[in-house]
Scaffold this motif. Structure first.
Motif, PDB file in Angstrom:
ATOM      1  N   VAL A 300      17.635  40.762 -97.936  1.00 47.89           N
ATOM      2  CA  VAL A 300      18.730  41.141 -97.039  1.00 47.89           C
ATOM      3  C   VAL A 300      18.140  41.628 -95.715  1.00 47.89           C
ATOM      4  O   VAL A 300      17.248  42.478 -95.692  1.00 47.89           O
ATOM      5  N   GLN A 301      18.640  41.065 -94.625  1.00 46.94           N
ATOM      6  CA  GLN A 301      18.187  41.461 -93.292  1.00 46.94           C
ATOM      7  C   GLN A 301      19.265  42.291 -92.601  1.00 46.94           C
ATOM      8  O   GLN A 301      20.454  41.977 -92.718  1.00 46.94           O
ATOM      9  N   PRO A 302      18.877  43.344 -91.882  1.00 49.39           N
ATOM     10  CA  PRO A 302      19.877  44.104 -91.119  1.00 49.39           C
ATOM     11  C   PRO A 302      20.597  43.196 -90.129  1.00 49.39           C
ATOM     12  O   PRO A 302      19.964  42.368 -89.459  1.00 49.39           O
ATOM     13  N   MET A 303      21.912  43.325 -90.052  1.00 47.33           N
ATOM     14  CA  MET A 303      22.710  42.500 -89.137  1.00 47.33           C
ATOM     15  C   MET A 303      22.847  43.210 -87.793  1.00 47.33           C
ATOM     16  O   MET A 303      23.303  44.352 -87.728  1.00 47.33           O
ATOM     17  N   VAL A 304      22.430  42.545 -86.741  1.00 54.76           N
ATOM     18  CA  VAL A 304      22.533  43.131 -85.399  1.00 54.76           C
ATOM     19  C   VAL A 304      23.996  43.312 -85.021  1.00 54.76           C
ATOM     20  O   VAL A 304      24.407  44.337 -84.473  1.00 54.76           O
ATOM     21  N   ILE A 305      24.811  42.309 -85.336  1.00 53.09           N
ATOM     22  CA  ILE A 305      26.254  42.361 -85.090  1.00 53.09           C
ATOM     23  C   ILE A 305      26.945  42.177 -86.437  1.00 53.09           C
ATOM     24  O   ILE A 305      26.764  41.155 -87.095  1.00 53.09           O
ATOM     25  N   LYS A 306      27.727  43.179 -86.843  1.00 56.41           N
ATOM     26  CA  LYS A 306      28.351  43.108 -88.158  1.00 56.41           C
ATOM     27  C   LYS A 306      29.792  43.602 -88.094  1.00 56.41           C
ATOM     28  O   LYS A 306      30.035  44.769 -87.780  1.00 56.41           O
ATOM     29  N   PRO A 307      30.764  42.731 -88.384  1.00 58.11           N
ATOM     30  CA  PRO A 307      32.136  43.210 -88.546  1.00 58.11           C
ATOM     31  C   PRO A 307      32.243  43.948 -89.890  1.00 58.11           C
ATOM     32  O   PRO A 307      31.775  43.444 -90.910  1.00 58.11           O
ATOM     33  N   ILE A 308      32.837  45.133 -89.875  1.00 54.29           N
ATOM     34  CA  ILE A 308      32.971  45.912 -91.106  1.00 54.29           C
ATOM     35  C   ILE A 308      34.433  46.273 -91.342  1.00 54.29           C
ATOM     36  O   ILE A 308      35.203  46.503 -90.410  1.00 54.29           O
ATOM     37  N   ARG A 327      30.132  46.669 -85.722  1.00 53.37           N
ATOM     38  CA  ARG A 327      28.946  47.544 -85.673  1.00 53.37           C
ATOM     39  C   ARG A 327      27.836  46.826 -84.926  1.00 53.37           C
ATOM     40  O   ARG A 327      27.522  45.668 -85.216  1.00 53.37           O
ATOM     41  N   ILE A 328      27.252  47.525 -83.967  1.00 48.38           N
ATOM     42  CA  ILE A 328      26.144  46.986 -83.185  1.00 48.38           C
ATOM     43  C   ILE A 328      24.894  47.790 -83.518  1.00 48.38           C
ATOM     44  O   ILE A 328      24.884  49.015 -83.373  1.00 48.38           O
ATOM     45  N   PHE A 396      32.435  34.549 -87.131  1.00 52.70           N
ATOM     46  CA  PHE A 396      32.857  35.051 -88.433  1.00 52.70           C
ATOM     47  C   PHE A 396      34.214  34.449 -88.792  1.00 52.70           C
ATOM     48  O   PHE A 396      35.160  34.499 -88.008  1.00 52.70           O
ATOM     49  N   ALA A 397      34.290  33.907 -90.003  1.00 53.86           N
ATOM     50  CA  ALA A 397      35.499  33.217 -90.448  1.00 53.86           C
ATOM     51  C   ALA A 397      36.600  34.205 -90.822  1.00 53.86           C
ATOM     52  O   ALA A 397      36.330  35.302 -91.324  1.00 53.86           O
ATOM     53  N   ILE A 398      37.831  33.818 -90.579  1.00 56.21           N
ATOM     54  CA  ILE A 398      39.009  34.533 -91.075  1.00 56.21           C
ATOM     55  C   ILE A 398      39.987  33.493 -91.607  1.00 56.21           C
ATOM     56  O   ILE A 398      39.876  32.304 -91.311  1.00 56.21           O
ATOM     57  N   ARG A 399      40.947  33.930 -92.398  1.00 58.78           N
ATOM     58  CA  ARG A 399      41.987  33.039 -92.918  1.00 58.78           C
ATOM     59  C   ARG A 399      43.217  33.880 -93.195  1.00 58.78           C
ATOM     60  O   ARG A 399      43.108  35.102 -93.410  1.00 58.78           O
ATOM     61  N   ASP A 400      44.364  33.255 -93.217  1.00 62.21           N
ATOM     62  CA  ASP A 400      45.580  34.056 -93.358  1.00 62.21           C
ATOM     63  C   ASP A 400      46.643  33.393 -94.231  1.00 62.21           C
ATOM     64  O   ASP A 400      47.809  33.785 -94.203  1.00 62.21           O
ATOM     65  N   SER A 401      46.259  32.422 -95.047  1.00 66.24           N
ATOM     66  CA  SER A 401      47.259  31.765 -95.896  1.00 66.24           C
ATOM     67  C   SER A 401      47.529  32.557 -97.176  1.00 66.24           C
ATOM     68  O   SER A 401      48.660  32.590 -97.658  1.00 66.24           O
TER      69      SER A 401
END
Length: 510
Positions: A300-308, A327-328, A396-401
């Motif tokens: 696992v690598q630290p994510m520079v840009i991470k939606p949480i 998170r930056i 980053f993927a999103i979905r709403d169905s």
């Protein structure tokens, strides 16, 4: 760990990365709190903890070694599988470290995070946070044992040199490896009278040392080369109680260190701070020793840009909205402009919160967002623009169905789980879906939880005035065993996983 439906890159890695990176400050995982400061004993508080002389970071390394030490690598048996939880009755596993550690780790265990991964993570964190930033790569994917390991033979203070070296050989470690690994493990912590009176006699007991501990080196809570230096220089603790014990038969470290006329210890001494790099290599081999058939993932690598905590939910106006934080992570926090760019063309610039997080990997800033569904309808993804800090992995993927609604889903009094699902009308799907709920719950003979899964049937909710426009709601519930950690619920239709949500099990941990 808040409730979320989008875990990047997936639920398992997202949580592991959270433990690894979010150490202190804003939105910390709480995992690091057990070893901050590194001489802390998390099982007690205040003076009682200080006077106990016990050290949680050292306990975590001891648990790792004992879980590993009865492995037979050529036969693919044993390794890091949390079987130690079933083995605490054995004389070779005496002491409080095992149940202390499992008690702290237990609330973090869920469907995606097994106890065995946390057991390995304990050593990664102890070495990383209690040293000079020593970073042991962490590969997730361990599998918890369902019973004790039939093999025994964890070396004890009275074990002969021949038996000790034979056991290390079964573990896949030669003589030099065994010496170095023992030195790495004994740079933290102490030996206590309560568990080992044959090493630390009752003269060590006092008002300020209530467990009669003798430290391995003069920096009990630091992951450093001092244990090697003091052993060869004859200073400080002179290598610790397993070198200097009043009981000659309990001087197991002395027998091992001197077994090659101190050649390995002298080589480790000459490395200086490089000793820690040697420890990284050896401890990596230990944590990556797993039973045959278990395949670990990439580190696992630290994510520079991470939606949480990114999730669809019902907003204050009764409509659907997407919310979360970005998170930056960078060496030093800077004033940056963060923009979300959705695939339907909608952009939104975020405001960075004042409170920051800190980590051995750098500092973290957080920018919250809450965006009405109507603005981003039709989007299948978003990218995060952080100027020159942006990377190729910022889409980053999103979905709403199909959506599990967090505010309408919960664990109730630890005995049942209720789930509400929204299905987009345009999905044109009247097929009954179901939810698979997986509950970490207690099992006999170990503090490690087991996973119990059950299916929740969904029924269509009769439309109410002001319902969620454009969606049909479905709901269901089921009785569950008392959870020891977060309950995962996954929406399933025709064998396909459509959505995942972790629900608070009502226990401490995250």
């Amino acid at each position: 760990m808040g409730p979320a439906m989008f875990y990047y890159p997936n639920a398992q890695v997202s949580q592991i990365e959270h433990i690894l990176v979010d150490n202190w400050g804003a939105y910390a995982s709480n995992f690091s709190s057990a070893i901050t400061p590194c001489e802390r004993y998390v099982t007690q508080i205040g003076d009682a903890a200080v006077k106990s002389g016990r050290t949680t970071s050292a306990q975590w390394l001891r648990v790792l070694f004992h879980d590993f030490a009865n492995s037979h690598v050529e036969e693919g048996l044993g390794g890091i599988d949390a079987s130690i939880g079933f083995e605490t009755y054995r004389e070779e596993n005496k002491g409080s470290a095992f149940n202390d550690s499992f008690t702290f780790w237990r609330p973090f265990v869920n469907e995606f995070i097994p106890m065995a991964d946390l057991l390995a993570m304990g050593t990664v964190m102890s070495a990383g946070l209690c040293g000079n930033g020593t970073k042991i790569p962490f590969r997730p994917g361990r599998v918890d044992a369902s019973s004790e390991d039939p093999n025994t033979g964890v070396p004890e203070p009275g074990t002969s040199l021949e038996e000790t070296l034979k056991q290390f050989e079964l573990n896949g470690f030669n003589q030099a490896d065994a010496i170095a690994l023992t030195a790495c493990g004994h740079t933290l912590g102490s030996v206590h009278h309560g568990g080992f009176p044959e090493v630390s006699d009752n003269s060590t007991l006092s008002e300020n040392n209530t467990n009669g501990g003798i430290n391995f080196d003069s920096s009990r809570g630091m992951f450093d080369p001092l244990v090697v230096q003091e052993y060869l220089d004859g200073t400080g603790q002179r290598g610790g109680p397993l070198v200097t014990s009043f009981n000659e038969s309990s001087r197991s470290d002395l027998r091992l260190f001197d077994s090659d006329k101190n050649t390995t210890m002298k080589a480790l001494y000459a490395q200086g701070e490089g000793f820690l790099d040697t420890c990284v290599g050896l401890l990596s081999r230990v944590i990556n020793t797993v039973p045959a058939g278990v395949k670990l993932q990439e580190a696992v690598q630290p994510m520079v840009i991470k939606p949480i905590n990114v999730t669809w939910d019902i907003g204050a106006d009764g409509g659907l909205e997407l919310s979360g934080r970005i998170r930056i992570l960078e060496k030093t926090s800077k004033n940056r402009t963060i923009t979300l760019i959705f695939s339907n063309g909608y952009n939104e610039t975020l405001t960075i919160e004042e409170e920051i997080g800190t980590s051995i990997f750098g500092e973290m800033q957080f920018a919250p967002f809450a965006i009405a569904h109507s603005k981003i309808d039709g989007s299948s993804s978003f990218t995060v623009d952080v100027g020159e800090l942006s990377t190729d992995d910022n889409e980053f993927a999103i979905r709403d169905s199909y959506i599990i609604i967090p505010s309408l889903s919960s664990v109730i009094s630890g005995s049942s789980v209720k789930v509400t699902v929204a299905v987009r009308d345009s999905a044109n799907d009247d097929t009954k879906s179901s939810v698979l709920a997986t509950v970490p719950t207690a099992q006999p003979l170990t503090l490690g939880p087991k996973m119990v899964s059950s299916k929740i049937a969904l029924e269509k909710v009769v439309a109410k005035t002001g319902g969620l426009a454009g969606f049909t709601l479905w709901e269901g519930s089921a009785d569950i065993d008392q959870p020891t950690g977060a309950v995962s619920v996954r929406l399933v239709r025709d064998g396909e996983m459509l959505d995942t949500l972790l629900l608070d099990g009502g226990v401490a941990g995250w």
